[in-house]
Scaffold this motif. Structure first.
Motif, PDB file in Angstrom:
ATOM      1  N   PHE A  27       0.718   0.804  -5.390  1.00 40.50           N
ATOM      2  CA  PHE A  27       0.575  -1.296  -4.816  1.00 40.50           C
ATOM      3  C   PHE A  27      -0.129  -1.806  -6.069  1.00 40.50           C
ATOM      4  CE2 PHE A  27      -0.324   0.086  -0.439  1.00 40.50           C
ATOM      5  CZ  PHE A  27       1.119   0.693   0.032  1.00 40.50           C
ATOM      6  N   LEU A  28       0.443  -2.688  -6.651  1.00 40.19           N
ATOM      7  CA  LEU A  28       0.000  -3.505  -8.263  1.00 40.19           C
ATOM      8  C   LEU A  28      -0.833  -4.094  -7.776  1.00 40.19           C
ATOM      9  CD1 LEU A  28       2.941  -3.043 -10.914  1.00 40.19           C
ATOM     10  CD2 LEU A  28       0.815  -0.769 -10.124  1.00 40.19           C
ATOM     11  N   VAL A  29      -1.540  -4.536  -8.045  1.00 40.76           N
ATOM     12  CA  VAL A  29      -2.690  -5.629  -7.017  1.00 40.76           C
ATOM     13  C   VAL A  29      -2.905  -6.534  -9.074  1.00 40.76           C
ATOM     14  CG1 VAL A  29      -5.286  -6.616  -6.691  1.00 40.76           C
ATOM     15  CG2 VAL A  29      -4.164  -4.786  -5.847  1.00 40.76           C
ATOM     16  N   LEU A 124       0.464  -9.204  -5.201  1.00 35.32           N
ATOM     17  CA  LEU A 124       0.533  -8.269  -4.953  1.00 35.32           C
ATOM     18  C   LEU A 124       1.801  -7.809  -4.533  1.00 35.32           C
ATOM     19  CD1 LEU A 124      -1.268  -5.544  -3.571  1.00 35.32           C
ATOM     20  CD2 LEU A 124      -0.075  -6.355  -1.121  1.00 35.32           C
ATOM     21  N   ALA A 125       2.746  -6.265  -6.038  1.00 39.97           N
ATOM     22  CA  ALA A 125       3.445  -5.468  -5.572  1.00 39.97           C
ATOM     23  C   ALA A 125       3.330  -4.794  -4.933  1.00 39.97           C
ATOM     24  CB  ALA A 125       4.117  -5.836  -7.358  1.00 39.97           C
ATOM     25  N   LEU A 138      10.208   2.996 -10.662  1.00 41.17           N
ATOM     26  CA  LEU A 138      10.139   2.128 -10.135  1.00 41.17           C
ATOM     27  C   LEU A 138       9.350   1.410 -11.299  1.00 41.17           C
ATOM     28  CD1 LEU A 138      11.209  -0.234  -8.241  1.00 41.17           C
ATOM     29  CD2 LEU A 138       9.727   0.602  -6.883  1.00 41.17           C
ATOM     30  N   GLU A 139       7.621   1.561 -10.806  1.00 39.06           N
ATOM     31  CA  GLU A 139       6.586   0.706 -11.299  1.00 39.06           C
ATOM     32  C   GLU A 139       6.592   0.650 -12.355  1.00 39.06           C
ATOM     33  OE1 GLU A 139       2.648   3.143 -10.926  1.00 39.06           O
ATOM     34  OE2 GLU A 139       3.125   2.790  -8.314  1.00 39.06           O
ATOM     35  N   LEU A 157      -3.169   1.018  -6.638  1.00 38.65           N
ATOM     36  CA  LEU A 157      -3.636   1.851  -5.728  1.00 38.65           C
ATOM     37  C   LEU A 157      -2.614   2.892  -5.721  1.00 38.65           C
ATOM     38  CD1 LEU A 157      -4.928  -1.268  -3.496  1.00 38.65           C
ATOM     39  CD2 LEU A 157      -6.645   0.355  -5.211  1.00 38.65           C
ATOM     40  N   GLY A 158      -2.701   3.973  -5.439  1.00 35.66           N
ATOM     41  CA  GLY A 158      -1.912   5.152  -5.381  1.00 35.66           C
ATOM     42  C   GLY A 158      -2.249   5.145  -4.181  1.00 35.66           C
ATOM     43  N   THR A 159      -1.273   6.221  -3.277  1.00 36.45           N
ATOM     44  CA  THR A 159      -0.906   6.724  -2.360  1.00 36.45           C
ATOM     45  C   THR A 159      -0.411   8.159  -2.242  1.00 36.45           C
ATOM     46  OG1 THR A 159       1.255   6.129  -1.580  1.00 36.45           O
ATOM     47  CG2 THR A 159       0.130   4.448  -1.348  1.00 36.45           C
TER      48      THR A 159
END
Length: 474
Positions: A27-29, A124-125, A138-139, A157-159
Motif C-alpha cells: 500500500f502506497l500512502v 492511497l494506491a 507493479l510497484e 506499507l508492506g504485507t
C-alpha cells in the motif's frame, strides 16, 4: 423480491473480490504536492484500476482519497457536502479520536503516518499481485507513473503473503457478510438458507453507495458517490509476545510450570474460536479442526449465558449475531446486526510465523502455536469497506469492541483488540458454579496510523482527474 443489479464494471474490484488469489500486496500512502501535475498522473494511474467484473489473474490496482485529497483535486467545500461528516472531518478529529479510543499511547500525535505531526495523506494506491516478484514490478511501474509528478510517497506499507492466519496465530476471515447480488449470496438464496445465522445476505447498499441498504433506503452520498465506498484503514501493531506471555503467566500450574493446553484454551476463550477457527459454541472444551470453517451458529438459543463462548469474547462482540435487543434469538435481532456489518479486506505484516511466550516449550518449537519469541514487529493493516462509517465501523469499534459494559459486563472491553486507556482490564469466563476473572490484561493491539478514504466508482474516479467539460486533465 427484487435484487439490485450491481454495476461491477464501475465498482473497484476490492469491494466484491478481495483478491484472495493475489497473495502479495503493498500500500502506497501518497501526498499531493502539486495538484496541476498530480491530476494527469492520477488520471493515468486510474486507467490501471481494476473493476469488480472478474477475479484478476495477475495484478490489481485500486485507488482511494481522503477528504483533503479530494480538496487537492479541486472539490470545493460545497462539493464535499454530500460526503459523510466523519469522512470530511477525518479519523484524527479530536472528538472522533476520543470516540474511537485513540487516546494516550494510541493518540494520533504518536502515529507513524496519518497523524497531525506527520506529512499529510491525500491518496492511497492499493497494489496486489500473485507473488512478490510481480508486486515489485507493479510497484516500480506505479511509482514511475506518479512519483515526482506532483505526488510524494508518505510511506510504503508492506504485507506478508496472504494466509488464513492473523499474527496471534488464529485462523481469520471466516465470518464475512455476503453481499446481495454477488454469486455467493445467490448460492445461499438457491439453497433457501437466507437468514440463517452465519449465512446472512446483506444488502449491497451497506457497502456500495447507490443501492438500497438494510433500511430499504439509499445511504446519503455525494454526486460523485455512485458505486463508491468508504475505506477505513488502520495500521494495528499486535504485541504477539505480550499476548502469549500474559496467557502463559495466567495459566501456570500451582508448581509454577507452564501449561500449554490451558494457555491455548484461555486464548481461545478470549477470541471465541480455537486457533484452527473452530467456534467455542460448537467446540467448548477442545479444538476441533474439522469445524475450522464453521460459521453457522448463534448465541441466544445455544449459549445465552456464555458458558461455552464467554460473553466478552472478541468474536461475540465483533458480530453479536442473534443476541441483540430488543428480541434476542429472533429474525429481528439478526436483521439489526446486518445494519452494522463491515466488509474486511485487511492484510497482515511482519514475520509469517506467530510468536508465543518467550522460553515456553511445546511441539513445533518454543512459544505459542508454532512460533518463537524473536521480538519482530507484527500486525494487521486493517481495511474495511462500508457505506456509513458512523453506523458501521465506528459503531462496532465504540459500542461493541471498546465498551467495558458490553453484554452486562464491568471493566471489560474486548480482551484482545481494545485499548486500555491508562488502566488494565478484566476478562471474565462465565462458568458454574463460579465465574473465573482474569485481571490486569495489558494492551495487546495499538494504532500506528490510519485515515478514512473514499474509494470512488471508476467513472467518478476518472472524472475527479479530468475536466468533464473539455475532456482535458484539470
Amino acid at each position: 423480491m427484487t435484487v439490485a443489479t450491481l454495476e461491477l464494471d464501475d465498482i473497484q474490484g476490492l469491494i466484491p473480490r478481495g483478491y484472495s488469489t493475489l497473495k502479495a500486496a503493498g500500500f502506497l500512502v501518497l501526498a499531493i504536492t502539486d495538484p496541476a501535475t498530480a491530476r494527469p498522473a492520477l488520471a493515468q494511474l486510474s486507467r490501471r484500476v481494476e473493476n469488480g467484473r472478474s477475479e484478476p489473474s495477475g495484478t490489481a490496482v485500486n485507488l482511494a482519497f481522503t477528504s483533503d485529497g479530494l480538496r487537492q483535486l479541486g472539490l470545493e467545500t460545497a462539493d464535499l457536502g454530500g460526503f459523510s461528516e466523519e469522512f470530511v472531518s477525518g479519523m484524527t478529529d479530536p472528538n472522533r479520536s476520543r470516540f474511537l479510543g485513540d487516546v494516550g499511547e494510541d493518540a494520533p500525535q504518536k502515529w507513524r503516518w496519518g497523524g497531525p505531526t506527520t506529512p499529510p495523506v491525500h491518496a492511497l494506491a492499493l497494489l496486489y499481485a500473485r507473488d512478490p516478484q510481480a508486486l515489485d514490478r507493479l510497484e516500480a511501474e506505479v511509482r514511475q507513473d506518479v512519483l515526482a509528478r506532483g505526488l510524494m510517497e508518505v510511506v510504503r506499507l508492506g504485507t506478508t503473503e496472504l494466509t488464513d492466519r492473523e499474527p496471534f496465530g488464529f485462523r481469520d476471515g471466516i465470518s464475512q457478510p455476503l453481499i446481495e447480488g454477488l454469486p455467493k449470496a445467490k448460492a445461499v438464496r438457491a439453497r433457501g438458507t437466507v437468514g440463517t445465522v452465519g449465512e446472512e445476505v446483506v444488502k449491497a447498499g451497506e457497502f456500495v453507495l447507490g443501492y438500497p441498504n438494510e433500511y430499504g433506503l439509499l445511504t446519503d452520498r455525494p454526486q460523485c458517490g455512485h458505486n463508491g465506498s468508504y475505506l477505513v484503514f488502520r495500521q494495528l501493531h499486535q504485541d504477539v509476545e505480550a499476548f502469549w506471555n500474559y496467557l502463559d503467566e495466567e495459566t501456570r500450574r500451582p508448581d509454577g510450570t507452564a501449561d500449554p493446553a490451558a494457555r491455548e484454551a484461555l486464548a481461545a476463550r478470549m477470541v471465541g474460536r480455537w486457533p484452527s477457527g473452530a467456534p467455542l459454541v460448537h467446540a467448548p472444551t477442545q479444538d476441533a479442526p474439522g469445524l475450522a470453517s464453521d460459521n453457522a451458529f448463534g448465541y441466544f438459543a445455544t449459549d445465552p449465558d456464555g458458558l461455552s463462548c464467554p460473553l466478552g469474547a472478541h468474536i461475540r462482540r465483533a458480530n453479536p449475531r442473534d443476541s441483540l435487543d430488543p428480541r434476542p434469538g429472533s429474525a429481528e435481532s439478526i436483521a439489526i446486526g446486518r445494519r452494522h456489518r463491515i466488509l474486511r479486506r485487511g492484510r497482515t505484516y511482519g514475520p509469517v510465523e506467530p510468536v508465543g511466550p518467550v522460553g515456553a516449550s511445546e511441539p513445533g518449537g518454543p512459544g505459542g502455536p508454532g512460533g518463537s519469541g524473536d521480538g519482530s514487529e507484527r500486525g494487521l493493516h486493517f481495511l474495511c469497506l462500508n457505506a456509513n462509517i458512523s453506523r458501521q465501523f465506528e459503531f462496532v469499534q465504540h459500542t461493541w469492541l471498546n465498551n467495558p459494559a458490553f453484554n452486562g459486563l464491568y471493566d471489560a472491553p474486548d480482551p484482545v483488540v481494545a485499548p486500555r486507556q491508562n488502566h488494565r482490564a478484566t476478562f471474565t469466563e462465565q462458568a458454574r458454579p463460579l465465574r473465573i476473572r482474569h485481571t490486569g490484561l495489558p494492551q495487546f493491539v495499538s494504532v500506528q496510523g490510519g485515515a478514512y478514504f473514499f474509494l470512488p466508482g471508476l467513472r467518478a474516479l476518472r472524472s475527479l482527474c479530468t475536466d468533464t467539460r473539455t475532456g482535458e486533465h484539470r
